[in-house]
Structure formats: structure tokens, C-alpha cells
Design a protein around this motif. Structure first.
Motif, PDB file in Angstrom:
ATOM      1  N   MET A   1      -3.646   3.918  28.838  1.00 48.61           N
ATOM      2  CA  MET A   1      -3.567   2.975  27.731  1.00 48.61           C
ATOM      3  C   MET A   1      -4.498   3.502  26.647  1.00 48.61           C
ATOM      4  O   MET A   1      -5.702   3.638  26.871  1.00 48.61           O
ATOM      5  CB  MET A   1      -3.988   1.577  28.190  1.00 48.61           C
ATOM      6  CG  MET A   1      -3.040   0.981  29.223  1.00 48.61           C
ATOM      7  SD  MET A   1      -3.507  -0.672  29.753  1.00 48.61           S
ATOM      8  CE  MET A   1      -4.561  -0.305  31.147  1.00 48.61           C
ATOM      9  N   GLU A   2      -3.915   3.839  25.491  1.00 44.93           N
ATOM     10  CA  GLU A   2      -4.701   4.422  24.408  1.00 44.93           C
ATOM     11  C   GLU A   2      -4.614   3.545  23.170  1.00 44.93           C
ATOM     12  O   GLU A   2      -3.537   3.114  22.768  1.00 44.93           O
ATOM     13  CB  GLU A   2      -4.188   5.829  24.081  1.00 44.93           C
ATOM     14  CG  GLU A   2      -4.973   6.494  22.972  1.00 44.93           C
ATOM     15  CD  GLU A   2      -4.488   7.893  22.629  1.00 44.93           C
ATOM     16  OE1 GLU A   2      -5.143   8.543  21.815  1.00 44.93           O
ATOM     17  OE2 GLU A   2      -3.439   8.316  23.162  1.00 44.93           O
ATOM     18  N   ILE A   3      -5.760   3.307  22.573  1.00 42.50           N
ATOM     19  CA  ILE A   3      -5.826   2.523  21.343  1.00 42.50           C
ATOM     20  C   ILE A   3      -5.656   3.479  20.174  1.00 42.50           C
ATOM     21  O   ILE A   3      -6.415   4.441  20.028  1.00 42.50           O
ATOM     22  CB  ILE A   3      -7.170   1.775  21.243  1.00 42.50           C
ATOM     23  CG1 ILE A   3      -7.320   0.818  22.436  1.00 42.50           C
ATOM     24  CG2 ILE A   3      -7.281   1.035  19.918  1.00 42.50           C
ATOM     25  CD1 ILE A   3      -8.716   0.290  22.638  1.00 42.50           C
ATOM     26  N   VAL A   4      -4.640   3.217  19.358  1.00 40.20           N
ATOM     27  CA  VAL A   4      -4.337   4.072  18.211  1.00 40.20           C
ATOM     28  C   VAL A   4      -4.564   3.254  16.949  1.00 40.20           C
ATOM     29  O   VAL A   4      -3.989   2.175  16.802  1.00 40.20           O
ATOM     30  CB  VAL A   4      -2.868   4.555  18.267  1.00 40.20           C
ATOM     31  CG1 VAL A   4      -2.565   5.484  17.104  1.00 40.20           C
ATOM     32  CG2 VAL A   4      -2.567   5.223  19.601  1.00 40.20           C
ATOM     33  N   GLN A   5      -5.404   3.774  16.059  1.00 40.59           N
ATOM     34  CA  GLN A   5      -5.661   3.063  14.812  1.00 40.59           C
ATOM     35  C   GLN A   5      -5.229   3.927  13.633  1.00 40.59           C
ATOM     36  O   GLN A   5      -5.629   5.087  13.514  1.00 40.59           O
ATOM     37  CB  GLN A   5      -7.142   2.701  14.679  1.00 40.59           C
ATOM     38  CG  GLN A   5      -7.423   1.790  13.500  1.00 40.59           C
ATOM     39  CD  GLN A   5      -8.793   1.129  13.588  1.00 40.59           C
ATOM     40  OE1 GLN A   5      -9.687   1.616  14.259  1.00 40.59           O
ATOM     41  NE2 GLN A   5      -8.954   0.018  12.904  1.00 40.59           N
ATOM     42  N   ASP A   6      -4.377   3.354  12.778  1.00 40.04           N
ATOM     43  CA  ASP A   6      -3.898   4.051  11.593  1.00 40.04           C
ATOM     44  C   ASP A   6      -5.047   4.183  10.600  1.00 40.04           C
ATOM     45  O   ASP A   6      -5.669   3.187  10.236  1.00 40.04           O
ATOM     46  CB  ASP A   6      -2.733   3.273  10.978  1.00 40.04           C
ATOM     47  CG  ASP A   6      -2.078   4.021   9.843  1.00 40.04           C
ATOM     48  OD1 ASP A   6      -2.746   4.188   8.799  1.00 40.04           O
ATOM     49  OD2 ASP A   6      -0.914   4.437   9.989  1.00 40.04           O
ATOM     50  N   GLU A   7      -5.315   5.409  10.149  1.00 43.93           N
ATOM     51  CA  GLU A   7      -6.457   5.638   9.260  1.00 43.93           C
ATOM     52  C   GLU A   7      -6.276   4.993   7.893  1.00 43.93           C
ATOM     53  O   GLU A   7      -7.248   4.613   7.251  1.00 43.93           O
ATOM     54  CB  GLU A   7      -6.700   7.137   9.105  1.00 43.93           C
ATOM     55  CG  GLU A   7      -7.249   7.776  10.366  1.00 43.93           C
ATOM     56  CD  GLU A   7      -7.485   9.269  10.213  1.00 43.93           C
ATOM     57  OE1 GLU A   7      -7.559   9.760   9.077  1.00 43.93           O
ATOM     58  OE2 GLU A   7      -7.578   9.934  11.255  1.00 43.93           O
TER      59      GLU A   7
ATOM     60  N   THR B   1      -4.022   2.200   7.072  1.00 47.53           N
ATOM     61  CA  THR B   1      -3.826   0.744   7.083  1.00 47.53           C
ATOM     62  C   THR B   1      -4.782   0.028   8.026  1.00 47.53           C
ATOM     63  O   THR B   1      -4.885  -1.191   7.985  1.00 47.53           O
ATOM     64  CB  THR B   1      -2.388   0.408   7.527  1.00 47.53           C
ATOM     65  OG1 THR B   1      -2.219   0.873   8.874  1.00 47.53           O
ATOM     66  CG2 THR B   1      -1.362   1.060   6.613  1.00 47.53           C
ATOM     67  N   ASN B   2      -5.450   0.784   8.919  1.00 49.35           N
ATOM     68  CA  ASN B   2      -6.310   0.214   9.967  1.00 49.35           C
ATOM     69  C   ASN B   2      -5.533  -0.602  10.996  1.00 49.35           C
ATOM     70  O   ASN B   2      -6.129  -1.322  11.791  1.00 49.35           O
ATOM     71  CB  ASN B   2      -7.455  -0.621   9.387  1.00 49.35           C
ATOM     72  CG  ASN B   2      -8.618   0.261   8.989  1.00 49.35           C
ATOM     73  OD1 ASN B   2      -8.767   1.369   9.493  1.00 49.35           O
ATOM     74  ND2 ASN B   2      -9.434  -0.230   8.075  1.00 49.35           N
ATOM     75  N   ASP B   3      -4.193  -0.524  10.956  1.00 47.32           N
ATOM     76  CA  ASP B   3      -3.389  -1.201  11.975  1.00 47.32           C
ATOM     77  C   ASP B   3      -3.733  -0.628  13.347  1.00 47.32           C
ATOM     78  O   ASP B   3      -3.972   0.572  13.485  1.00 47.32           O
ATOM     79  CB  ASP B   3      -1.889  -1.012  11.713  1.00 47.32           C
ATOM     80  CG  ASP B   3      -1.402  -1.819  10.520  1.00 47.32           C
ATOM     81  OD1 ASP B   3      -2.139  -2.722  10.070  1.00 47.32           O
ATOM     82  OD2 ASP B   3      -0.292  -1.537  10.044  1.00 47.32           O
ATOM     83  N   VAL B   4      -3.755  -1.492  14.338  1.00 48.56           N
ATOM     84  CA  VAL B   4      -4.105  -1.079  15.693  1.00 48.56           C
ATOM     85  C   VAL B   4      -2.876  -1.201  16.588  1.00 48.56           C
ATOM     86  O   VAL B   4      -2.158  -2.200  16.540  1.00 48.56           O
ATOM     87  CB  VAL B   4      -5.262  -1.942  16.250  1.00 48.56           C
ATOM     88  CG1 VAL B   4      -5.523  -1.630  17.714  1.00 48.56           C
ATOM     89  CG2 VAL B   4      -6.521  -1.728  15.426  1.00 48.56           C
ATOM     90  N   ALA B   5      -2.648  -0.165  17.379  1.00 52.38           N
ATOM     91  CA  ALA B   5      -1.547  -0.184  18.339  1.00 52.38           C
ATOM     92  C   ALA B   5      -2.087   0.240  19.700  1.00 52.38           C
ATOM     93  O   ALA B   5      -3.111   0.918  19.792  1.00 52.38           O
ATOM     94  CB  ALA B   5      -0.426   0.745  17.898  1.00 52.38           C
ATOM     95  N   LEU B   6      -1.386  -0.185  20.732  1.00 49.67           N
ATOM     96  CA  LEU B   6      -1.716   0.232  22.086  1.00 49.67           C
ATOM     97  C   LEU B   6      -0.579   1.122  22.565  1.00 49.67           C
ATOM     98  O   LEU B   6       0.576   0.693  22.615  1.00 49.67           O
ATOM     99  CB  LEU B   6      -1.880  -0.988  23.010  1.00 49.67           C
ATOM    100  CG  LEU B   6      -2.370  -0.677  24.422  1.00 49.67           C
ATOM    101  CD1 LEU B   6      -3.760  -0.040  24.408  1.00 49.67           C
ATOM    102  CD2 LEU B   6      -2.404  -1.946  25.266  1.00 49.67           C
ATOM    103  N   SER B   7      -0.914   2.364  22.851  1.00 53.85           N
ATOM    104  CA  SER B   7       0.074   3.323  23.329  1.00 53.85           C
ATOM    105  C   SER B   7      -0.041   3.407  24.850  1.00 53.85           C
ATOM    106  O   SER B   7      -1.121   3.646  25.384  1.00 53.85           O
ATOM    107  CB  SER B   7      -0.189   4.689  22.700  1.00 53.85           C
ATOM    108  OG  SER B   7       0.688   5.657  23.216  1.00 53.85           O
ATOM    109  N   ILE B   8       1.082   3.191  25.533  1.00 56.59           N
ATOM    110  CA  ILE B   8       1.124   3.220  26.995  1.00 56.59           C
ATOM    111  C   ILE B   8       1.872   4.466  27.440  1.00 56.59           C
ATOM    112  O   ILE B   8       2.996   4.711  26.997  1.00 56.59           O
ATOM    113  CB  ILE B   8       1.881   1.988  27.555  1.00 56.59           C
ATOM    114  CG1 ILE B   8       1.323   0.674  27.015  1.00 56.59           C
ATOM    115  CG2 ILE B   8       1.933   2.020  29.082  1.00 56.59           C
ATOM    116  CD1 ILE B   8      -0.047   0.312  27.490  1.00 56.59           C
TER     117      ILE B   8
END
Length: 126
Positions: free
Chosen positions: A82-88, A90-97
Motif C-alpha cells: 500500500m503506497e501513498i501517492v501525492q500529486d506534487e 494538486t497535493n491530491d492524495v491517492a492510495l496505490s495497492i
């Protein structure tokens, strides 16, 4: 038996990486959405659902970024991450599985992750 193949899913979450990290890396956080009960001892997480128990070894962890597990009873090359991905921008946060499934269990595994992440969203208020 068909071979398990790696697949990746990504979910957008309204959460800070720090808060989200506690939900994917700590027994207390994981027990709120991933399993009914979670115990961590000697680098091994024990996950309990109703009458099922599965153990996973913690392979690696990066603070506020990712956590990687390997089910003890799974194929040697398989793991789930489970990796937390943050867009540089927009600062949107996603969880990549990242997980593994055979071709005939892929839809079921995807559905399980969809359900778990929806539950996580309700817990963190995303």
C-alpha cells in the motif's frame, strides 16, 4: 494452478499522508478498516476476520509513504503493498495497492480491495 500476476489499483482519498499512513501501517489503524483484529509481533502482522486468521510478514516500510507485506502462506514472489501517492501540483492524495492474483481470482481480489477502500473512506471521512 494458474500463476499469480501482479496488479495495481489506485484510489483517491481525502486525507493527509501522515493520517493515512497510520491506517495502513499500525495495528490499530488496520483493524479499523482492513481486518476485524490486527496484532503485530516480531515483524509479523496477524490479521483476523470472523473465524479466519492470516499472517503477513512486514517486508518494508517508508514513513508516511508505503508499507509492504508478504502473506506467510502465499507464493514466494507474491506480496501486497500500500503506497501513498501525492500529486506534487494538486497535493491530491491517492492510495496505490499492489497485489497478486490468478486470472480467475483477479475480479474477486479487485472487488475485495474496492470494498476495503470504501470502508477506509468511511472511517477517515473521505
Amino acid at each position: 494452478m494458474s500463476e499469480k500476476k501482479k496488479f495495481t489499483l489506485e484510489y483517491e482519498l481525502k486525507s493527509s499522508p501522515r493520517i493515512l499512513f497510520s491506517f495502513i501501517s499500525e495495528p490499530n489503524g488496520l483493524s479499523q478498516w482492513f481486518a476485524d483484529d490486527v496484532v503485530f509481533r516480531d515483524q509479523v502482522f496477524t490479521f483476523k476476520w470472523d473465524d479466519e486468521v492470516q499472517k503477513a510478514k512486514l517486508l518494508s516500510m517508508k514513513e508516511n509513504k508505503m508499507v509492504k507485506f508478504k502473506w506467510l502462506d502465499d507464493d514466494p514472489h507474491c506480496y501486497f503493498e500500500m503506497e501513498i501517492v501525492q500529486d506534487e501540483l494538486t497535493n491530491d492524495v491517492a492510495l496505490s495497492i499492489t497485489d497478486f492474483a490468478t486470472e480467475d481470482t483477479l475480479a474477486e481480489r479487485t472487488s475485495i480491495w474496492d470494498n476495503q477502500i470504501n470502508y477506509l473512506l468511511s472511517v477517515i471521512g473521505g
